[in-house]
Design a protein around this motif. Structure first.
Motif, PDB file in Angstrom:
ATOM      1  N   PHE A 180      38.810  38.116  52.160  1.00  0.00           N
ATOM      2  CA  PHE A 180      37.952  36.951  51.955  1.00  0.00           C
ATOM      3  C   PHE A 180      36.952  37.210  50.833  1.00  0.00           C
ATOM      4  N   TYR A 181      36.355  38.391  50.838  1.00  0.00           N
ATOM      5  CA  TYR A 181      35.355  38.737  49.834  1.00  0.00           C
ATOM      6  C   TYR A 181      35.945  38.645  48.437  1.00  0.00           C
ATOM      7  N   LYS A 182      37.091  39.286  48.207  1.00  0.00           N
ATOM      8  CA  LYS A 182      37.626  39.346  46.844  1.00  0.00           C
ATOM      9  C   LYS A 182      38.022  37.965  46.331  1.00  0.00           C
ATOM     10  N   TYR A 183      38.593  37.139  47.197  1.00  0.00           N
ATOM     11  CA  TYR A 183      38.978  35.811  46.726  1.00  0.00           C
ATOM     12  C   TYR A 183      37.776  34.867  46.628  1.00  0.00           C
ATOM     13  N   PHE A 184      36.768  35.087  47.448  1.00  0.00           N
ATOM     14  CA  PHE A 184      35.532  34.307  47.309  1.00  0.00           C
ATOM     15  C   PHE A 184      34.891  34.607  45.949  1.00  0.00           C
ATOM     16  N   LYS A 185      34.764  35.889  45.635  1.00  0.00           N
ATOM     17  CA  LYS A 185      34.148  36.289  44.362  1.00  0.00           C
ATOM     18  C   LYS A 185      34.970  35.775  43.180  1.00  0.00           C
ATOM     19  N   GLN A 186      36.295  35.902  43.273  1.00  0.00           N
ATOM     20  CA  GLN A 186      37.152  35.451  42.176  1.00  0.00           C
ATOM     21  C   GLN A 186      37.030  33.939  41.987  1.00  0.00           C
ATOM     22  N   ALA A 187      36.950  33.200  43.094  1.00  0.00           N
ATOM     23  CA  ALA A 187      36.853  31.733  43.018  1.00  0.00           C
ATOM     24  C   ALA A 187      35.494  31.276  42.510  1.00  0.00           C
ATOM     25  N   THR A 188      34.432  31.989  42.876  1.00  0.00           N
ATOM     26  CA  THR A 188      33.087  31.521  42.540  1.00  0.00           C
ATOM     27  C   THR A 188      32.501  32.165  41.290  1.00  0.00           C
ATOM     28  N   VAL A 189      32.942  33.380  40.948  1.00  0.00           N
ATOM     29  CA  VAL A 189      32.379  34.093  39.790  1.00  0.00           C
ATOM     30  C   VAL A 189      33.416  34.271  38.688  1.00  0.00           C
ATOM     31  N   GLY A 190      34.667  34.519  39.084  1.00  0.00           N
ATOM     32  CA  GLY A 190      35.711  34.837  38.121  1.00  0.00           C
ATOM     33  C   GLY A 190      35.958  36.334  38.148  1.00  0.00           C
ATOM     34  N   ASP A 191      36.469  36.871  37.046  1.00  0.00           N
ATOM     35  CA  ASP A 191      36.769  38.308  36.990  1.00  0.00           C
ATOM     36  C   ASP A 191      35.502  39.145  37.163  1.00  0.00           C
ATOM     37  N   VAL A 192      35.698  40.374  37.628  1.00  0.00           N
ATOM     38  CA  VAL A 192      34.598  41.309  37.856  1.00  0.00           C
ATOM     39  C   VAL A 192      33.707  41.367  36.612  1.00  0.00           C
ATOM     40  N   ASN A 193      32.398  41.246  36.824  1.00  0.00           N
ATOM     41  CA  ASN A 193      31.462  41.237  35.693  1.00  0.00           C
ATOM     42  C   ASN A 193      30.357  42.275  35.872  1.00  0.00           C
TER      43      ASN A 193
END
Length: 105
Positions: A32-45
């Motif tokens: 959930f965490y990784k797809y939440f971050k990807q959906a809301t922020v995009g690639d790791v920044n």
């Protein structure tokens, strides 16, 4: 997958009680965490956390593993995983959550 379904799924995941009948595993929580971050922020920044930040590193590595995933695909994976967990739980509460997600436009 609509943003409304994703937003509904996020609200459900965040509202699940720690001791309730519906308990995502640690791996599912990372999912959930990784797809939440990807959906809301995009690639790791951000840079990878330090050696002793085990939780931070696990979260960062999980997020990094889905780099390049589109926002729409991240929505879909998040919602599908929650529906899978809810169907597995097979409680009145989980059935109510499934109906709420399916009703989201």
């Amino acid at each position: 997958m609509s943003k409304a379904k994703f937003d509904k799924a996020v609200a459900i995941v965040q509202s699940l009680p720690k001791e309730g009948p519906i308990q995502p595993t640690q791996d599912e929580q990372l999912y959930f965490y990784k797809y939440f971050k990807q959906a809301t922020v995009g690639d790791v920044n951000t840079s990878r956390p330090g050696m002793l930040d085990f939780v931070g590193k696990a979260k960062w590595d999980a997020w990094k593993s889905v780099e390049g995933t589109s926002k729409e695909e991240a929505y879909e994976k998040y919602v599908e995983k929650l529906l899978e967990i809810l169907k597995r739980a097979d409680t009145e509460e989980s059935k109510k959550y499934i109906a709420e997600i399916e009703a989201a436009a």
